[in-house]
Structure formats: C-alpha cells, structure tokens
Scaffold this motif. Structure first.
Motif, mmCIF file in Angstrom:
data_model
loop_
_atom_site.group_PDB
_atom_site.id
_atom_site.type_symbol
_atom_site.label_atom_id
_atom_site.label_comp_id
_atom_site.label_asym_id
_atom_site.label_seq_id
_atom_site.Cartn_x
_atom_site.Cartn_y
_atom_site.Cartn_z
ATOM 1 N N ASN A 147 -3.340 -1.025 -9.230
ATOM 2 C CA ASN A 147 -4.140 -0.607 -10.281
ATOM 3 C C ASN A 147 -5.465 -1.166 -9.895
ATOM 4 O OD1 ASN A 147 -1.745 0.433 -12.077
ATOM 5 N ND2 ASN A 147 -1.694 -1.700 -12.643
ATOM 6 N N ALA A 148 -5.806 -1.996 -9.364
ATOM 7 C CA ALA A 148 -7.239 -2.399 -8.919
ATOM 8 C C ALA A 148 -7.909 -1.349 -8.015
ATOM 9 C CB ALA A 148 -7.333 -3.650 -8.403
ATOM 10 N N GLU A 158 -14.350 -4.451 -1.550
ATOM 11 C CA GLU A 158 -13.043 -4.924 -0.764
ATOM 12 C C GLU A 158 -12.314 -4.993 -1.920
ATOM 13 O OE1 GLU A 158 -13.295 -7.851 2.795
ATOM 14 O OE2 GLU A 158 -14.314 -8.695 0.947
ATOM 15 N N THR A 159 -10.788 -4.614 -2.014
ATOM 16 C CA THR A 159 -9.654 -4.714 -2.887
ATOM 17 C C THR A 159 -8.450 -4.928 -1.940
ATOM 18 O OG1 THR A 159 -8.626 -3.489 -4.587
ATOM 19 C CG2 THR A 159 -9.293 -2.206 -2.805
ATOM 20 N N PRO A 160 -7.946 -6.073 -2.134
ATOM 21 C CA PRO A 160 -6.762 -6.647 -1.413
ATOM 22 C C PRO A 160 -5.555 -5.690 -1.833
ATOM 23 C CG PRO A 160 -8.005 -8.437 -2.724
ATOM 24 C CD PRO A 160 -8.388 -7.300 -3.236
ATOM 25 N N PRO A 203 1.500 6.423 -8.497
ATOM 26 C CA PRO A 203 1.780 5.087 -8.968
ATOM 27 C C PRO A 203 3.044 4.250 -8.073
ATOM 28 C CG PRO A 203 1.629 6.400 -10.804
ATOM 29 C CD PRO A 203 1.703 7.264 -9.706
ATOM 30 N N PRO A 204 2.908 2.951 -7.878
ATOM 31 C CA PRO A 204 3.986 2.381 -6.970
ATOM 32 C C PRO A 204 5.335 2.096 -7.669
ATOM 33 C CG PRO A 204 2.210 0.744 -7.595
ATOM 34 C CD PRO A 204 2.037 1.955 -8.301
ATOM 35 N N THR A 205 5.811 2.785 -8.603
ATOM 36 C CA THR A 205 6.897 2.490 -9.441
ATOM 37 C C THR A 205 8.312 2.128 -8.428
ATOM 38 O OG1 THR A 205 6.014 4.199 -10.699
ATOM 39 C CG2 THR A 205 8.429 3.436 -11.369
ATOM 40 N N HIS A 206 8.246 2.818 -7.365
ATOM 41 C CA HIS A 206 9.498 2.805 -6.515
ATOM 42 C C HIS A 206 9.230 2.079 -5.248
ATOM 43 C CE1 HIS A 206 11.693 4.830 -9.717
ATOM 44 N NE2 HIS A 206 10.888 5.902 -9.470
ATOM 45 N N PHE A 207 7.922 1.617 -4.914
ATOM 46 C CA PHE A 207 7.424 1.138 -3.758
ATOM 47 C C PHE A 207 8.271 -0.077 -3.419
ATOM 48 C CE2 PHE A 207 4.609 -1.928 -1.435
ATOM 49 C CZ PHE A 207 4.490 -1.235 -0.402
ATOM 50 N N GLY A 208 8.394 -0.273 -1.992
ATOM 51 C CA GLY A 208 9.067 -1.413 -1.465
ATOM 52 C C GLY A 208 9.286 -1.064 0.078
ATOM 53 N N LEU A 231 -11.706 3.258 -7.445
ATOM 54 C CA LEU A 231 -11.892 4.502 -7.151
ATOM 55 C C LEU A 231 -12.180 5.442 -8.250
ATOM 56 C CD1 LEU A 231 -8.877 4.863 -4.548
ATOM 57 C CD2 LEU A 231 -11.430 4.597 -3.723
ATOM 58 N N ALA A 232 -11.798 5.027 -9.253
ATOM 59 C CA ALA A 232 -11.846 6.047 -10.627
ATOM 60 C C ALA A 232 -13.485 5.938 -10.724
ATOM 61 C CB ALA A 232 -11.277 5.609 -11.688
#
Length: 272
Positions: free
Chosen positions: A42-43, A249-251, A11-16, A48-49
């Motif tokens: 999340n999309a 496609e998923t942006p 998960p991108p909790t700390h992404f930046g 992928l799920a």
C-alpha cells in the motif's frame, strides 16, 4: 487509457512464499507476514500514485506471485506480448494477464509456442535510445531476442545472466531517464558486459556494490527523474542525486523474501 505514465499493479491478497523457484525463496517458505506485506504494498502504491496513474488487476486465488506484475508480459505501444513462464507454479497467471490486456484494448501478440519469456522482468526499454535490453538464462530463452525483433522495429540486445540470485534482468539492470544505467556488472557474462559498455557511455553508467545489488536497488521504478526503490545506500543515493535523480525509499522486505521488489511489483503500460 489516459496519456501519461501508467503502471499495472496487483494487490497482494494471496501473496506468500509457497514454493521455491529462485534462491531468495530458499529458507523463506511460509515466512511472510500478510499484514506487513499489505502495508508495504500500500505504501508503494501510494508513492507511485503521486508519479503515475495506477491500474489494478484482481489477484488470482492460488497464485501467490501474481503481485509481481512485471512478469505479466511486455507492453510497447498498444501491443501486449504475454509471458510464458518457465515454472509451472506461475503459469496460471498467463490467462488472467492476457484477459486483462485484451479487455483494456491491447493487441495480444504471442511469441512462438514453447518459448519461455517472462515479460518486463527480462525485457527493458532503454531510456535514451530506441533499444530493448533482453535478459536470458535463468528464466527467458535466448530465442526471445529474435522473436521480439520480429514484432518491433527496434534494436534488441541480449544479455546472459550468470548469477542465480539475479534471475531476471530487472533485478540487476535498470535503464534510467536520459540514457543513464544502474546495473550490477557481476550478474552478466563477458559478452554482456561488452554489449553494455559498447552502448552506454561510462559517464552514464552507475555500477552497484554487492550490498546495494542484494538490497534490490536495481529493481527500481523510474518515472521521470524520480526513482522509487526498496533501499539504496547513502553513497548510491548521493551518486543518483548528482545525476539529477530523486531517490524515494519504500521498504519492501516481505517481497524480497520471494525475490522481488518495487520494479517487480509494477508493469509499465505507456511504453512507446
């Protein structure tokens, strides 16, 4: 783990974008929007799920690039070869990914000390032959080829990357089911192009335009005949459909600011 396609995500909790270690990050420091990144991730996860089982690793505080799990290491069978990152900013990820792999029963086999290797970002299995394609230059060392050849009974093919925008192999090279290949030829030197054309028939090679390459169309997740990608032009989608692939496609624009897209955000766990 259960059989079937499996992917590792974080998960991108700390992404930046908190530092600059590739050309995509230049001009994008502190420019990402956390809510948009979470929505896009999340999309991708939800899409992928529907195609594969998803395993999660908890994000590490102070490690904004950890969602790019493709760089955790390389998985073949029950063996996990951990990465040794070139840039100090990402080295804190190494013990977390190794601990995760050990916990889930993988045998950890390390390359020689001091050898830079950035996992499945630079090591991609062919989908039509027992072959491991290896990118080197910006991130992984050339010696990785001999190191991985010693670990696995498989043909290894080294490809030197020459365009700094495509700093990992998976940003410009995507093996597809049935022995097809999606790639951006200008990202490779003459020897690399020769190695590719000698092994992949012209009828199975799909060369990208610069427009599609810069949209990270090569940085796609291929599961069976489905291809999950940030964006692909209408002409590329038509070519892929004619080859028998479904394009989804998923942006992922927030992650492009850091130099990553769909493939970067996943690590395949069921490679054989």
């Amino acid at each position: 783990m259960p059989p079937g396609p499996r992917l590792l995500m974080c998960p991108p909790t700390h992404f930046g974008v908190e530092y600059v270690i590739n050309p995509w990050m230049e001009g994008n420091l502190a420019s990402t929007d956390a809510a948009t990144a979470a929505t896009q991730w999340n999309a991708l996860h939800a899409g992928l799920a529907r195609l594969a089982g998803i395993e999660l690793i908890q994000p590490g505080d102070g490690l904004p690039d950890m969602p790019f799990t493709a760089n955790a290491g390389l998985v073949i069978g029950d063996v996990f070869v951990p990465s040794c990152f070139r840039h100090a900013q990402r080295r804190g990820e190494e013990p977390l990914f190794t601990e995760w792999a050990t916990h889930y029963g993988f045998t950890v086999r390390k390359l020689p000390d001091g050898m830079h290797f950035e996992g499945a970002g630079d090591a991609l299995l062919d989908r039509g032959s027992p072959r491991l394609w290896l990118g080197h230059g910006p991130r992984s060392d050339p010696g990785v080829e001999a190191g991985l050849a010693a670990l696995f009974d498989i043909e290894t093919v080294a490809l030197r990357l020459v365009d700094p925008r495509f700093y990992h192999l998976d940003t410009c090279f995507c093996p597809l089911a049935g022995g097809w290949l999606l790639y951006y030829p200008p990202a490779f030197d003459t020897d690399g192009i020769g190695a590719i054309t000698a092994r992949v028939p012209e009828s199975r090679r799909i060369a990208l335009s610069e427009q599609d390459a810069l949209a990270f169309a090569c940085n796609a997740v291929n599961v069976g005949r489905s291809l999950v990608v940030n964006q692909a032009s209408a002409s590329l989608q038509a070519t892929l459909r004619a080859a028998g692939f479904e394009v989804i496609e998923t942006p992922l624009g927030e992650f492009l600011k850091a130099g990553g897209s769909a493939k970067c955000l996943t690590l395949r766990l069921d490679e054989s």
